[in-house]
Design an enzyme around this catalytic site. Structure first.
Site, PDB file in Angstrom:
ATOM      1  N   TYR A   9      -1.396  -0.686  10.577  1.00 60.21           N
ATOM      2  CA  TYR A   9      -1.577  -1.026   9.158  1.00 60.21           C
ATOM      3  C   TYR A   9      -0.328  -0.624   8.360  1.00 60.21           C
ATOM      4  CZ  TYR A   9      -3.663  -1.139   4.463  1.00 60.21           C
ATOM      5  OH  TYR A   9      -3.913  -1.383   3.128  1.00 60.21           O
TER       6      TYR A   9
ATOM      7  N   SER B 121       0.880  -1.178   0.000  1.00 58.40           N
ATOM      8  CA  SER B 121       0.000   0.000   0.000  1.00 58.40           C
ATOM      9  C   SER B 121       0.917   1.229   0.000  1.00 58.40           C
ATOM     10  CB  SER B 121      -0.828  -0.023   1.285  1.00 58.40           C
ATOM     11  OG  SER B 121      -1.426   1.226   1.515  1.00 58.40           O
TER      12      SER B 121
HETATM   13  N1  LIG Z   1      -8.919  -0.545  -0.793  1.00 56.33           N
HETATM   14  C1  LIG Z   1      -7.867   0.264  -0.605  1.00 56.33           C
HETATM   15  O1  LIG Z   1      -8.012   1.508  -0.528  1.00 56.33           O
HETATM   16  C2  LIG Z   1      -6.472  -0.303  -0.493  1.00 56.33           C
HETATM   17  C3  LIG Z   1      -5.383   0.571  -0.494  1.00 56.33           C
HETATM   18  C4  LIG Z   1      -4.100   0.052  -0.366  1.00 56.33           C
HETATM   19  C5  LIG Z   1      -3.920  -1.303  -0.252  1.00 56.33           C
HETATM   20  N2  LIG Z   1      -5.013  -2.143  -0.249  1.00 56.33           N
HETATM   21  C6  LIG Z   1      -4.772  -3.574  -0.052  1.00 56.33           C
HETATM   22  O2  LIG Z   1      -5.395  -4.308  -1.092  1.00 56.33           O
HETATM   23  C7  LIG Z   1      -5.830  -5.572  -0.586  1.00 56.33           C
HETATM   24  C8  LIG Z   1      -7.286  -5.802  -0.955  1.00 56.33           C
HETATM   25  O3  LIG Z   1      -8.059  -4.744  -0.442  1.00 56.33           O
HETATM   26  P1  LIG Z   1      -9.603  -4.553  -0.802  1.00 56.33           P
HETATM   27  O4  LIG Z   1      -9.852  -3.105  -0.771  1.00 56.33           O
HETATM   28  O5  LIG Z   1      -9.965  -5.333  -1.995  1.00 56.33           O
HETATM   29  O6  LIG Z   1     -10.291  -5.211   0.500  1.00 56.33           O
HETATM   30  P2  LIG Z   1     -11.758  -5.805   0.663  1.00 56.33           P
HETATM   31  O7  LIG Z   1     -12.115  -5.666   2.092  1.00 56.33           O
HETATM   32  O8  LIG Z   1     -12.691  -5.228  -0.345  1.00 56.33           O
HETATM   33  O9  LIG Z   1     -11.564  -7.349   0.317  1.00 56.33           O
HETATM   34  C9  LIG Z   1     -10.713  -8.133   1.093  1.00 56.33           C
HETATM   35  C10 LIG Z   1     -11.099  -9.596   0.954  1.00 56.33           C
HETATM   36  O10 LIG Z   1     -10.167 -10.345   1.757  1.00 56.33           O
HETATM   37  C11 LIG Z   1     -10.886 -11.300   2.516  1.00 56.33           C
HETATM   38  N3  LIG Z   1     -10.163 -11.625   3.736  1.00 56.33           N
HETATM   39  C12 LIG Z   1     -10.001 -10.847   4.824  1.00 56.33           C
HETATM   40  N4  LIG Z   1      -9.340 -11.517   5.772  1.00 56.33           N
HETATM   41  C13 LIG Z   1      -9.061 -12.742   5.257  1.00 56.33           C
HETATM   42  C14 LIG Z   1      -8.404 -13.890   5.770  1.00 56.33           C
HETATM   43  N5  LIG Z   1      -7.915 -13.922   7.005  1.00 56.33           N
HETATM   44  N6  LIG Z   1      -8.290 -14.975   4.972  1.00 56.33           N
HETATM   45  C15 LIG Z   1      -8.801 -14.971   3.718  1.00 56.33           C
HETATM   46  N7  LIG Z   1      -9.454 -13.915   3.199  1.00 56.33           N
HETATM   47  C16 LIG Z   1      -9.588 -12.823   3.962  1.00 56.33           C
HETATM   48  C17 LIG Z   1     -12.233 -10.631   2.802  1.00 56.33           C
HETATM   49  O11 LIG Z   1     -13.227 -11.576   3.134  1.00 56.33           O
HETATM   50  C18 LIG Z   1     -12.507  -9.892   1.496  1.00 56.33           C
HETATM   51  O12 LIG Z   1     -13.234 -10.696   0.599  1.00 56.33           O
HETATM   52  C19 LIG Z   1      -5.562  -5.541   0.916  1.00 56.33           C
HETATM   53  O13 LIG Z   1      -4.360  -6.199   1.194  1.00 56.33           O
HETATM   54  C20 LIG Z   1      -5.425  -4.070   1.215  1.00 56.33           C
HETATM   55  O14 LIG Z   1      -4.629  -3.817   2.358  1.00 56.33           O
HETATM   56  C21 LIG Z   1      -6.266  -1.670  -0.389  1.00 56.33           C
END
Ligand SMILES: NC(=O)c1ccc[n+]([C@@H]2O[C@H](COP(=O)([O-])OP(=O)(O)OC[C@H]3O[C@@H](n4cnc5c(N)ncnc54)[C@H](O)[C@@H]3O)[C@@H](O)[C@H]2O)c1
Length: 322
Positions: A209, A196
């Site tokens: 985080y 991120s």
């Molecule tokens: N959305 C953002 O703004 C953003 C920004 C920077 C980085 N990220 C990173 O991108 C990745 C995806 O983010 P997103 O926005 O799609 O999140 P999201 O919450 O939309 O989706 C995350 C998915 O991961 C699953 N999950 C959570 N814990 C889990 C576990 N222990 N085992 C298996 N599955 C699990 C959830 O059920 C969900 O389906 C993450 O690593 C997040 O840190 C996101």
């Protein structure tokens, strides 16, 4: 006796002079080769920036994505499948994960779904064996699942901090333990990790985080180096992804002063950028792409100057508890 000692001294000093000239020549040749390599790498990078570079095919690759029940992971599953890959979907949320798999099968794509808590090492290792039996060797691994509790440090309890590290960091180690050996053995494969922009710069309300995403960055950088320096010349690639804010709902209260510069990217667009980076073998990419370059410039400034600039840009996340 005197003459013999003199001759030996002359021979000794002649020999050591030869050794000195030899090692200086080797050093100069090394320096020359270094300069040529550095110039070539810079030109290659400039060329790639303008042309983009060729994209590897992912047809029939076995792509395992974690966190496919929602957000970026779900989009990655859809886009990899539409490019002809066999997609293996892992998520802790069985219902949402099954939905993703059904959607893919309905449009004729090859998809397999498994419920898994990626933070649970035993489950990860057991399920990896099942995937190997039922689908085959995973060739592209996308460590995407993550969580983002968002409030000031002293409002995080210790269970929450552990959970962030279990899912956002340790899970990457268990997934690598499960899938990297077959990639090394087959001498092909690609590991993609979701870090991120919070893994590049400190942001308020995101202390644990940020720490977890810095850890992912360190893990990927070090692993990339370890395999690059391996004498076996292993052809496994690594790509780290640094999104700012993706519009999935994970980040509860984002704000930005300059939406044209720091906009909230739709998950579809983020997934496309991630797959493009993987297919072009980029080692790192931010979303939007400009951010890593901007950060490099910020790092050149004195800390106070960089902080003034950060205050002016005024973008980040508010606490999810207020
Ligand atoms: N959305 C953002 O703004 C953003 C920004 C920077 C980085 N990220 C990173 O991108 C990745 C995806 O983010 P997103 O926005 O799609 O999140 P999201 O919450 O939309 O989706 C995350 C998915 O991961 C699953 N999950 C959570 N814990 C889990 C576990 N222990 N085992 C298996 N599955 C699990 C959830 O059920 C969900 O389906 C993450 O690593 C997040 O840190 C996101």
């Amino acid at each position: 006796m005197y003459i013999v000692v003199c001759c030996r001294n002359n021979l000794d000093s002649g020999g050591s002079m030869f050794l000195k000239v030899y090692s200086i020549t080797i050093l100069l040749l090394d320096l020359l080769s270094l300069i040529v390599k550095v110039i070539f790498a810079i030109l290659e990078s400039i060329f790639q920036t303008f042309t983009g570079g060729a994209e590897k095919s992912v047809v029939n690759e076995i792509v395992l994505v974690t966190g496919t029940g929602h957000g970026i992971g779900k989009e990655l599953a859809h886009q990899y499948a539409s490019l002809g890959a066999i997609v293996v979907c892992w998520d802790i949320n069985q219902e949402q994960n099954d939905e993703t798999v059904q959607e893919l099968r309905k449009i004729g794509c090859k998809a397999y779904g498994y419920k898994c808590d990626v933070a649970d090492r035993d489950s990860v290792l057991a399920l990896a064996l099942k995937v190997k039996e039922e689908v085959g060797d995973v060739t592209i691994l996308v460590n995407n699942a993550g969580i983002m509790p968002c409030h000031p440090l002293l409002q995080h309890n210790h269970q929450e901090i552990r959970k962030i590290f279990d899912i956002n960091v340790l899970a990457h180690f268990w997934m690598l333990e499960a899938f990297l050996p077959s990639m090394i053995q087959n001498n092909r494969g690609h590991v993609v990790a979701l870090s991120s922009m919070a893994g590049v710069m400190g942001l308020r309300n995101l202390v644990p985080y940020c720490a977890s995403k810095y850890a992912v960055r360190g893990l990927m950088d070090a692993l990339n180096e370890e395999l690059r320096e391996d004498a076996r010349q292993i052809e496994v690639k690594f790509t780290s992804i640094f999104p700012f804010i993706v519009d999935t709902g994970l980040c509860k209260k984002p704000y930005t002063r300059f939406p044209f510069l720091l906009n909230f990217v739709p998950a579809k667009k983020a997934a496309k950028a991630i797959i493009t980076a993987q297919r072009r073998n980029y080692s790192e990419v931010s979303i939007p792409g400009i951010l890593l370059h901007l950060n490099s410039v910020l790092r050149l400034l004195p800390l106070k100057a960089a902080q003034h600039l950060k205050d002016f840009i005024d973008s980040g996340v508010d606490s999810d508890t207020t």
